[in-house]
Scaffold this active site. Structure first.
Site, PDB file in Angstrom:
ATOM      1  N   HIS A   1     -14.187 -17.948 -68.975  1.00  0.00           N
ATOM      2  CA  HIS A   1     -15.188 -18.364 -69.974  1.00  0.00           C
ATOM      3  C   HIS A   1     -15.074 -17.595 -71.287  1.00  0.00           C
ATOM      4  O   HIS A   1     -16.081 -17.270 -71.923  1.00  0.00           O
ATOM      5  CB  HIS A   1     -16.606 -18.215 -69.408  1.00  0.00           C
ATOM      6  CG  HIS A   1     -16.917 -19.209 -68.337  1.00  0.00           C
ATOM      7  ND1 HIS A   1     -17.283 -20.504 -68.622  1.00  0.00           N
ATOM      8  CD2 HIS A   1     -16.898 -19.098 -66.975  1.00  0.00           C
ATOM      9  CE1 HIS A   1     -17.484 -21.154 -67.469  1.00  0.00           C
ATOM     10  NE2 HIS A   1     -17.246 -20.332 -66.466  1.00  0.00           N
TER      11      HIS A   1
ATOM     12  N   ASP B   1     -17.850 -15.499 -63.181  1.00  0.00           N
ATOM     13  CA  ASP B   1     -17.773 -16.757 -62.438  1.00  0.00           C
ATOM     14  C   ASP B   1     -16.559 -17.581 -62.851  1.00  0.00           C
ATOM     15  O   ASP B   1     -16.004 -17.395 -63.934  1.00  0.00           O
ATOM     16  CB  ASP B   1     -19.044 -17.579 -62.697  1.00  0.00           C
ATOM     17  CG  ASP B   1     -19.234 -17.867 -64.172  1.00  0.00           C
ATOM     18  OD1 ASP B   1     -19.019 -16.943 -64.993  1.00  0.00           O
ATOM     19  OD2 ASP B   1     -19.574 -19.008 -64.518  1.00  0.00           O
ATOM     20  N   GLU B   2     -16.173 -18.471 -61.967  1.00  0.00           N
ATOM     21  CA  GLU B   2     -15.195 -19.516 -62.247  1.00  0.00           C
ATOM     22  C   GLU B   2     -13.931 -19.033 -62.956  1.00  0.00           C
ATOM     23  O   GLU B   2     -13.598 -19.517 -64.025  1.00  0.00           O
ATOM     24  CB  GLU B   2     -15.845 -20.619 -63.107  1.00  0.00           C
ATOM     25  CG  GLU B   2     -17.017 -21.287 -62.420  1.00  0.00           C
ATOM     26  CD  GLU B   2     -17.581 -22.433 -63.249  1.00  0.00           C
ATOM     27  OE1 GLU B   2     -17.770 -23.517 -62.683  1.00  0.00           O
ATOM     28  OE2 GLU B   2     -17.848 -22.251 -64.455  1.00  0.00           O
ATOM     29  N   VAL B   3     -13.249 -18.055 -62.359  1.00  0.00           N
ATOM     30  CA  VAL B   3     -11.993 -17.602 -62.949  1.00  0.00           C
ATOM     31  C   VAL B   3     -10.862 -18.496 -62.439  1.00  0.00           C
ATOM     32  O   VAL B   3     -10.653 -18.614 -61.230  1.00  0.00           O
ATOM     33  CB  VAL B   3     -11.718 -16.126 -62.593  1.00  0.00           C
ATOM     34  CG1 VAL B   3     -10.448 -15.652 -63.282  1.00  0.00           C
ATOM     35  CG2 VAL B   3     -12.910 -15.274 -63.001  1.00  0.00           C
TER      36      VAL B   3
ATOM     37  N   GLU C   1     -19.652 -15.050 -57.326  1.00  0.00           N
ATOM     38  CA  GLU C   1     -18.230 -14.962 -56.988  1.00  0.00           C
ATOM     39  C   GLU C   1     -17.728 -13.520 -56.887  1.00  0.00           C
ATOM     40  O   GLU C   1     -16.837 -13.222 -56.093  1.00  0.00           O
ATOM     41  CB  GLU C   1     -17.355 -15.667 -58.033  1.00  0.00           C
ATOM     42  CG  GLU C   1     -17.395 -17.176 -57.963  1.00  0.00           C
ATOM     43  CD  GLU C   1     -18.332 -17.747 -58.985  1.00  0.00           C
ATOM     44  OE1 GLU C   1     -19.439 -17.187 -59.140  1.00  0.00           O
ATOM     45  OE2 GLU C   1     -17.977 -18.754 -59.626  1.00  0.00           O
TER      46      GLU C   1
END
Lengths: 541, 541
Positions: A275, A335-337, A388
């Site tokens: 992000h 988050d969301e890597v 996460e």
């Protein structure tokens, strides 16, 4: 004080705890009037007192530890006086003989020796208060100013107009405190820039619903509106516009103070290592160059975790952040890597080999996060992270707050159980992604979610500090944020403040409909629940 | 005029007709700039001309049949001048030497001998126009003022700012006309009262999107805000509030004139015999008393079709409506009639027997509708009705317009085929219920629906006069109407105006994003399509 026993009709109403499916019955009239969120204990009497703007006073109790110098309370007195008497033209000092059934004063009594008037709210702040009244004056007792703020909101919600338009209040006793300490609203100022006016209006609506945390998801892939004094090029290059679409240090300071005056903490989120596309525009070599075969593709992935310069940068940035934001916590994201880019990069591959990470890129992610956590710890801040980071087994400080946002109901409940079993504190957002919209009264499903509804011991439950309503910005900007947020977030507000058994959606509908009209009257663009009307419709358009 | 042939680079761009599934590619840049809806024929040149607020003039062409007395055009000139030059402080009359590449005038030329300047738009109004320009002035030719209004909007959409903030326009030729005659937006002012400001703002947005019908669903079950001169008790008793939540005759007149000045018809809907609960509050014996066994239950059903007083009332009401609303059509509703109450009532049962209707209550409904249609016909008005009236086999005048709103795609396409096969004209709303919301870019599915997509002959297709975007009011009031309507309704606007093969959602995304920012700059609270920004964000909050 007039003993309650002699009041002609004294009603102690108990809230049903039944669960209702489907839409609420709109014909039900709550015995709690327009109170929102419902206080922990309410005793109404049927005795109504007149209350008159021209003579009514809100003032410090003589015994209060917060005196005339407490501008937080003075600001709150003005705010609530204006909310309660919006059309009052006289000065509130007319000292006429009061009617025997006229409530003419509210005494605000901070009982603890340290009122915390000039401090910032923290996660353990005492927000409890007690409200009582006799036939001439009311007393609001609170250990700290934070409770007084909550009590002023409640007091203002007790007023109602009779058929002549005269303001009345019923003799009432309230004892109140929040069920959860962390009651947050997340705004995303990266996907769309939100003008300061919108952020402030949202903070005002938050106080009306007893929220106490503004989670400021300030930067993300699409834009970097935070104007950093240390790295001004980040917003210069990464904001949608370097002057009109940024938050200057003065803006940030003002927002924090505006929030403090309402008992709201401001927790900034600087989400890494994913992000971060917008970060790369102003900071050379910060992001990982992605490769297409043997050559760089020209695109970039997450923060580059293998360079020392990355950590030098983070060190300086988070030092600044820790100074700009007074809150004891920073949200670090995590988050969301997406590992695709890391996998493509030969230098990363070499680094993975050197560190014996094998093919497990979550180890590389953990490597990065670990170093970042150490950096943030050195700034004396605690941190919050998205789930996460916990899921990937990164070593965390015991006071880390883990933010749950993924999965369906079963999955997030399992996650809460797992986190608390590991002894960590947690708070919930999964059921409260308010950016997700659907047709109809979706507030009822927001209302029905409960952060304690998972399998675990009492000790585990105690580790749940609350939750946050999230408004992600893909489809939300200043044109639609407020009506999309309110009163849907109000449903979350009551869940996090009121007792666990306050779950009757019919009763909630009745109170919330009135509460939303009150928000509209106070200038908040809060949308309707269903076909109906407000005495004063929103005319801000 | 400068012949187009000598322009250095002349591009005739052709619109692709491919259909795309899923979300649009946000990286595509339309070669049509910010034009919305896309005109039928556009020829851009790459030659850009400066345009300067301090000297630019919009004026009647010498040959125009609409002279200085045409206030409709004068109002439009002012409106578009202000849209194009919002910050202009000088008076627009500075007569300086124009730069050779400066466009300094727009001549508006009404070519037909009757400009219709003082008339009302009708379903057959000519809205075509042609726009051409040389290096010093532009000419907007239109047979009627209605086309001039559309062309002024288009002209204003051609302006763009260069990097110095200077306004530019590219040498352009446009020839344009609507694909469908009936391009409507429905507002529901019964489920929530909409303040006049909201209705006017919506009319402004409608013109920006070349809509030409405001379908005013003015009354319904929840409230009756129409203040009738003949039956003032209808709103006195049936409105949410008799003074603050009504539309007075002056309000209605003003809204109609405001709409006329923008080439928009106002078609009122007085929906009967169902959807009339609020009517019963002010009009005794109008609604059918429902029975519970042998006794009246105290509740009421649809309009009572067996009493002569009902038709006396309707006669007078629709006489008034026909005078108040100048449009040649009235929408009579006729949808969703619930037979339960009629079935319970012994007088109705007797009436059914007398008329040999058997158990078929749709025959009773038809009996009522037939009499109503005769009444309305006697006022010299045409009528529109919801599809049920056609479905139930009621005898209709050949010029009846049938409004399709039910079913899924297959069902509404079958319905359109059936209606047109019977020789009736029709228009479509089923896929355009904008009150129904879902997460994400739902404008693309609105955009993909096409009223001609059903199996039928060319003659059948010709009976399709257009469509309407409907915003029912259960969950919509003044707080959220505008962002929920715009730019989602814009998608419908382009479908109804532009050529059938204008279906490329990537191209549409590019143009619509810019168009929505333009709407925001003009004060319309139009929400965003996706993560992005406008140079000037909405600050109306």
């Amino acid at each position: 004080m007039l003993p309650f026993a002699i009041v002609s009709l004294l009603v102690t109403v108990s809230q049903g705890c039944g669960r209702h499916s489907g839409d609420p019955d709109t014909a039900v009239e709550s015995s709690y009037g327009s109170l929102w969120p419902l206080p922990q204990k309410v005793r109404f009497s049927s005795l109504s007192l007149k209350i008159r703007g021209s003579s009514f006073q809100i003032r410090d109790a003589d015994e209060s530890s917060a005196g005339p110098s407490c501008s937080l309370l003075k600001n709150a007195y003005r705010r609530y006086y204006e909310y309660m008497f919006p059309n009052e033209r006289t000065n509130g000092h007319t000292n006429v003989f009061a009617d025997p059934s006229e409530l003419s004063q509210l005494h605000v009594w901070i009982t603890s020796s340290d009122s915390e008037c000039d401090g910032y709210p923290v996660v353990t702040s005492d927000e409890s208060y007690e409200l009582s009244m006799n036939q001439t004056y009311a007393v609001l007792k609170a250990p700290k100013v934070w409770g007084a703020l909550r009590g002023l909101e409640t007091f203002s919600q007790l007023l109602y107009e009779d058929e002549y338009g005269a303001r009345n209040i019923n003799l009432t006793e309230i004892s109140d405190f929040p069920r959860f300490q962390h009651r947050g609203v997340l705004l995303d100022t990266s996907r769309h820039f939100l003008p300061i006016k919108v952020i402030l209006a949202n903070l005002e609506a938050m106080t009306m619903n007893k929220f106490n945390v503004f989670h400021w998801h300030i930067v993300d892939d699409p834009s970097f509106p935070y104007l950093s004094r240390t790295f001004p090029q980040l917003s210069q290059m990464g904001a949608y516009h370097p002057y009109t679409h940024v938050y200057t240090p003065a803006d940030v300071k003002m927002i924090i103070e505006f929030a403090r005056l309402r008992g709201i903490r401001v927790v900034p989120e600087f989400d890494t290592p994913g992000h971060t596309q917008s970060w790369g525009k102003g900071q050379k070599d910060l992001l990982t160059p992605c490769y297409s075969g043997p050559t760089p593709s020209g695109t970039f992935g997450p923060v580059n975790p293998i360079l020392n310069t990355t950590y030098d940068f983070m060190n300086l940035l988070f030092k600044e952040v820790s100074e700009v934001f007074p809150d004891a916590y920073v949200h670090l994201g995590g988050d969301e890597v997406d590992f695709k880019c890391w996998k493509s990069n030969p230098d990363i591959t070499k680094f993975m080999e050197q560190h014996s990470f094998g093919d497990d890129y979550s180890k590389l992610e953990s490597f990065y996060i670990q170093k970042l956590l150490d950096i943030v710890t050195s700034t004396q801040k605690g941190y919050m992270i998205w789930q996460e980071v916990f899921d990937n087994g990164v070593k965390l400080k015991p006071d880390t707050l883990i933010h749950v946002w993924k999965g369906n109901q079963q999955q997030y409940q399992n996650e809460m159980a797992k986190i608390t079993l590991s002894g960590y504190k947690t708070f919930l957002s999964t059921p409260w992604y308010l950016n997700r919209i659907s047709y109809g009264q979706d507030w009822t499903s927001l209302y029905r979610a409960d952060p304690h509804n998972f399998t675990g011991t009492d000790d585990q439950k105690k580790l749940v500090i609350g939750g946050e309503a999230c408004m992600w910005g893909e489809y939300v900007d200043s044109t639609n944020l407020m009506p999309r947020m309110w009163p849907r977030a109000s449903a979350v507000g009551e869940r996090l403040w009121s007792a666990k058994d306050v779950t009757n959606v019919n009763d909630a509908y009745s109170r919330l409909s009135k509460h939303r009209c009150r928000m509209v009257e106070r200038g908040i663009q809060a949308q309707s629940l269903f076909s109906s009307f407000c005495r004063h419709e929103y005319k801000g358009i």
